[in-house]
Design an enzyme around this catalytic site. Structure first.
Site, PDB file in Angstrom:
ATOM      1  N   GLN A 120      -4.891  -1.691   9.398  1.00  0.00           N
ATOM      2  CA  GLN A 120      -4.720  -3.023   8.802  1.00  0.00           C
ATOM      3  C   GLN A 120      -5.314  -4.090   9.723  1.00  0.00           C
ATOM      4  OE1 GLN A 120      -3.625  -3.550   5.720  1.00  0.00           O
ATOM      5  NE2 GLN A 120      -3.845  -5.749   5.883  1.00  0.00           N
TER       6      GLN A 120
ATOM      7  N   LYS B  47       0.846  -1.211   0.000  1.00  0.00           N
ATOM      8  CA  LYS B  47       0.000   0.000   0.000  1.00  0.00           C
ATOM      9  C   LYS B  47       0.875   1.253   0.000  1.00  0.00           C
ATOM     10  CE  LYS B  47      -3.743  -2.605   2.048  1.00  0.00           C
ATOM     11  NZ  LYS B  47      -4.516  -3.043   3.203  1.00  0.00           N
TER      12      LYS B  47
ATOM     13  N   ASP C 198     -11.230   2.504   3.590  1.00  0.00           N
ATOM     14  CA  ASP C 198     -11.469   1.059   3.526  1.00  0.00           C
ATOM     15  C   ASP C 198     -12.967   0.753   3.392  1.00  0.00           C
ATOM     16  OD1 ASP C 198      -9.588  -0.988   3.472  1.00  0.00           O
ATOM     17  OD2 ASP C 198      -9.017  -0.701   5.565  1.00  0.00           O
TER      18      ASP C 198
HETATM   19  N1  GUN Z   1      -6.839  -7.173   5.883  1.00  0.00           N
HETATM   20  C1  GUN Z   1      -7.104  -7.940   4.806  1.00  0.00           C
HETATM   21  N2  GUN Z   1      -7.688  -7.207   3.832  1.00  0.00           N
HETATM   22  C2  GUN Z   1      -7.781  -5.946   4.309  1.00  0.00           C
HETATM   23  C3  GUN Z   1      -8.295  -4.727   3.765  1.00  0.00           C
HETATM   24  O1  GUN Z   1      -8.805  -4.658   2.633  1.00  0.00           O
HETATM   25  N3  GUN Z   1      -8.215  -3.640   4.587  1.00  0.00           N
HETATM   26  C4  GUN Z   1      -7.669  -3.713   5.830  1.00  0.00           C
HETATM   27  N4  GUN Z   1      -7.649  -2.591   6.558  1.00  0.00           N
HETATM   28  N5  GUN Z   1      -7.198  -4.819   6.365  1.00  0.00           N
HETATM   29  C5  GUN Z   1      -7.248  -5.931   5.596  1.00  0.00           C
END
Ligand code: GUN
Length: 304
Positions: free
Chosen positions: A97, A53, A120
């Site tokens: 996350q 990211k 998100d």
């Molecule tokens: N963990 C696995 N996929 C995601 C996601 O799309 N966003 C976040 N914040 N955590 C994750």
């Protein structure tokens, strides 16, 4: 006939080119989009995802602010970090996350994020928006899947869509987004009896179960579109999805590879949501500009 490949890497590349143009336009107004990422603990997979990211931000000209907290950080510390980021005008998007360590209440944390920075799309307000068809930020993985489907030129309305997996991150929002597009949606999950009885009816099969080899050719209708959201590391180090790619590609009309299908799109849609948030914050776009969750570069890809 072998299926055509839905190339998530290529679509991501195109979208990210478009993003650089949007970032350039924001720069003329003295605005740099900013994404804050909070990682609690040292889950190796989460570290890789967060690294991807941050890299994508750099590639697109988005500033990233990485907040690494130790696994033993208290819930109050995480909430305090979110409060600071909510108030920081340089931060347009906040991502925590997942998964979080078990002593932290994930719901409390997600609901502490300002709705306008919830890139998100996991805050209850945005989840509710998804239910009624106009969320501010569609969750990144289902959003990416939707754009991948658009590249096939297939009309979703009226199709039988089967989603395998009912997680809050992928399966449930995916089902809601396709229902909004007037598909007939079935959601299967760990307690579903005779999975094949459902999957065989799918014109569009979306698999997000986290089980390598779950979907084999006999479970797939001839000519179906198959989207594999799974990312599984095998004992020999290979990364595979949930679908037996070699077998199923002989029956499907379109299929996503793993890696190179949905994975890159998840990160790309996070950048899309961050730019959207920045443009909203600076009154450069209205919510109804993007009610249908579309992005201009998708059409260009489908035409090629
Ligand atoms: N963990 C696995 N996929 C995601 C996601 O799309 N966003 C976040 N914040 N955590 C994750």
């Amino acid at each position: 006939m072998a299926a055509r490949i839905i190339d998530g890497k290529a679509l991501s590349r195109r979208l990210r080119e478009e993003f650089r143009g949007r970032v350039g336009k924001l720069a003329t107004q003295g605005v740099v989009p900013g994404l804050a990422v909070i990682l609690v603990g040292d889950n190796p997979a989460s570290r890789v995802y967060v690294g991807n990211k941050v890299k994508a931000c750099a590639e697109c000209g988005v500033a990233s602010f990485h907040h690494a907290l130790p696994a033993e950080a208290s819930e109050a510390e995480v909430l305090a970090c979110i409060d600071r980021l909510n108030a920081d005008p340089a931060v347009n998007g906040i991502l925590v996350q997942l998964p979080l360590p078990p002593h932290i209440d994930v719901r409390k944390v997600l609901e502490a994020i300002a709705v306008d920075k919830d890139v998100d799309g996991f805050h209850l307000y945005n989840v509710g928006g998804l239910v009624v068809g106009n969320t501010i930020f569609p969750p990144c993985t289902p959003y990416g899947v939707q754009l991948l489907l658009e590249t096939t030129g297939t009309e979703v309305a009226g199709k039988n869509v089967v989603v395998v997996g009912a997680s809050n991150i992928v399966g449930k929002p995916m089902a809601l987004m396709l229902l909004q597009k007037e598909a007939t949606v079935t959601v299967c999950h760990a307690k579903t009896r005779d999975l094949a009885q459902h999957t065989i009816l799918a014109d569009i099969l979306i698999v997000a179960a986290g089980k390598p080899g779950l979907i084999v050719p006999r479970m797939v209708k001839e000519g179906a579109i198959v989207i594999d959201v799974g990312i599984n590391r095998l004992a020999d180090g290979r990364i595979v999805g949930d679908v037996d790619f070699a077998g199923v590609k002989e029956k499907a009309s379109w299929i996503t590879p793993v890696p190179g299908g949905v994975g890159p799109m998840t990160v790309t849609m996070l950048i899309e949501n961050t730019l959207r948030s920045t443009e909203r914050a600076h009154h450069l776009r209205k919510d109804d500009d993007y009610q249908d969750c579309e992005a201009p570069a998708v059409k260009a890809h489908a035409d090629n």
